[in-house]
Scaffold this active site. Structure first.
Site, PDB file in Angstrom:
ATOM      1  N   ARG A 153      47.213  40.572  45.994  1.00  0.00           N
ATOM      2  CA  ARG A 153      47.855  40.612  46.903  1.00  0.00           C
ATOM      3  C   ARG A 153      48.879  41.175  47.228  1.00  0.00           C
ATOM      4  O   ARG A 153      49.002  42.654  48.404  1.00  0.00           O
ATOM      5  CB  ARG A 153      49.245  39.385  46.953  1.00  0.00           C
ATOM      6  CG  ARG A 153      49.521  39.000  47.474  1.00  0.00           C
ATOM      7  CD  ARG A 153      50.428  37.629  47.888  1.00  0.00           C
ATOM      8  NE  ARG A 153      51.368  38.145  46.154  1.00  0.00           N
ATOM      9  CZ  ARG A 153      52.454  36.866  45.569  1.00  0.00           C
ATOM     10  NH1 ARG A 153      52.270  36.328  46.210  1.00  0.00           N
ATOM     11  NH2 ARG A 153      52.562  37.128  44.988  1.00  0.00           N
TER      12      ARG A 153
ATOM     13  N   TYR B 163      41.542  29.545  28.854  1.00  0.00           N
ATOM     14  CA  TYR B 163      40.237  30.398  29.156  1.00  0.00           C
ATOM     15  C   TYR B 163      39.624  30.603  30.245  1.00  0.00           C
ATOM     16  O   TYR B 163      39.460  30.868  31.268  1.00  0.00           O
ATOM     17  CB  TYR B 163      40.505  31.350  28.108  1.00  0.00           C
ATOM     18  CG  TYR B 163      39.589  32.761  27.665  1.00  0.00           C
ATOM     19  CD1 TYR B 163      40.054  34.209  28.095  1.00  0.00           C
ATOM     20  CD2 TYR B 163      37.804  32.804  27.652  1.00  0.00           C
ATOM     21  CE1 TYR B 163      38.920  34.987  28.588  1.00  0.00           C
ATOM     22  CE2 TYR B 163      36.894  34.087  28.360  1.00  0.00           C
ATOM     23  CZ  TYR B 163      38.480  34.780  28.552  1.00  0.00           C
ATOM     24  OH  TYR B 163      37.416  36.976  28.258  1.00  0.00           O
TER      25      TYR B 163
ATOM     26  N   LYS C  31      38.941  31.537  34.064  1.00  0.00           N
ATOM     27  CA  LYS C  31      38.115  32.587  34.235  1.00  0.00           C
ATOM     28  C   LYS C  31      37.253  31.565  35.135  1.00  0.00           C
ATOM     29  O   LYS C  31      36.528  32.288  36.611  1.00  0.00           O
ATOM     30  CB  LYS C  31      37.025  32.715  33.129  1.00  0.00           C
ATOM     31  CG  LYS C  31      37.571  34.222  32.086  1.00  0.00           C
ATOM     32  CD  LYS C  31      37.972  35.067  32.708  1.00  0.00           C
ATOM     33  CE  LYS C  31      38.678  36.356  31.508  1.00  0.00           C
ATOM     34  NZ  LYS C  31      39.173  37.611  32.530  1.00  0.00           N
TER      35      LYS C  31
ATOM     36  N   VAL D   8      32.534  40.932  23.236  1.00  0.00           N
ATOM     37  CA  VAL D   8      32.308  43.101  23.592  1.00  0.00           C
ATOM     38  C   VAL D   8      33.379  43.069  22.617  1.00  0.00           C
ATOM     39  O   VAL D   8      34.060  42.358  22.339  1.00  0.00           O
ATOM     40  CB  VAL D   8      32.874  42.907  25.033  1.00  0.00           C
ATOM     41  CG1 VAL D   8      33.029  44.851  25.115  1.00  0.00           C
ATOM     42  CG2 VAL D   8      32.491  43.163  26.005  1.00  0.00           C
TER      43      VAL D   8
END
Length: 252
Positions: free
Chosen positions: A124, A156, A160, A189
């Site tokens: 924003r 979570y 997402k 990851v």
């Protein structure tokens, strides 16, 4: 790095959150090496000090702070100046895999604040600058948890899924004004984000699935490659996309 990508971000200012480690650090590093001016933020000052030292001689400025805090966002915009070409909302936290029956208010509020409200507020804040300039690129980091319910806990997963929807909304409303908004959806990851199983029930429900279906762990640089592609003009015809970068997990 190929010759065709070496200067993709020349004369461009890119804000990168979560830049002190993992995917954010790899993204900031690649942008800086490709000629961009990076405004890097992280909640841990020592991580940013190390990043600045590593990228000495390149255009990197740092802002220490919690990306969900309005003061941090104001400081990022001040550091960037009157022109922002790109934004990579990378910062995120996990939720101890707590299921809906066990999630506490503090975990829910904190995860949604960092993973969703922070990116919303920063987006924003940069949109007026991008719109005035006639264009800009925003990349949000979603997750495999944006595609399924079995990759994390309820907070979570909800955050997402929401960031994926937020990305599409930005692309829809502001695409005609030159804004591109896309998201990447990583799988596992190698980062320093802690993901302990805080629920015995979740461990029994989710654990066996993760042991069977999760592909090999990716390196942060592999995600940075996807993020910088979406930030660059190489992806000029891509808007509102959710790009899995998960080693094929999403097709299992």
């Amino acid at each position: 790095m190929t010759a065709s990508t070496v200067a993709r971000f020349a004369d461009k200012t890119i804000i990168v959150t979560g830049a002190g480690s993992g995917i954010g650090r790899a993204t900031a590093t690649r942008i800086a090496h490709e000629g961009g001016r990076v405004i890097a933020t992280d909640v841990v000052a020592e991580r940013l000090d190390a990043l600045r030292e590593e990228l000495s001689g390149l255009a990197v400025e740092t802002v220490v702070g919690d990306v969900s805090a309005p003061d941090t966002i104001a400081a990022l915009i001040e550091a960037a100046g009157d022109h922002v070409d790109g934004l990579a909302n990378v910062a995120g936290i996990m939720d101890a895999f707590l299921p809906p029956s066990e999630v506490d208010d503090a975990t829910w509020d904190r995860v949604l604040s960092v993973n969703l409200t922070g990116p919303m507020r920063l987006t924003r804040a940069v949109l007026p600058l991008m719109i005035a300039a006639g264009g800009g690129a925003i990349v949000n980091v979603a997750s495999e948890a944006a595609l399924r319910g079995s990759a994390a806990g309820v907070a979570y997963t909800s955050s997402k899924h929401a960031i994926a929807g937020f990305t599409k909304s930005v692309a829809f409303f502001h695409g005609p004004q030159g804004i591109r908004a896309n998201a990447v959806a990583p799988g596992a990851v190698a980062t320093n984000i802690e993901a302990p199983m805080g629920s015995a029930y979740a461990a029994g429900r989710v654990g066996p699935l993760l042991q069977v279906v999760v592909p090999p762990v990716a390196q942060p640089e592999q995600l940075a490659a996807a993020i910088t592609w979406l930030l660059s003009d190489d992806s000029a015809n891509v808007n509102g996309a959710l790009l899995p970068s998960d080693g094929g997990w999403s097709v299992i």
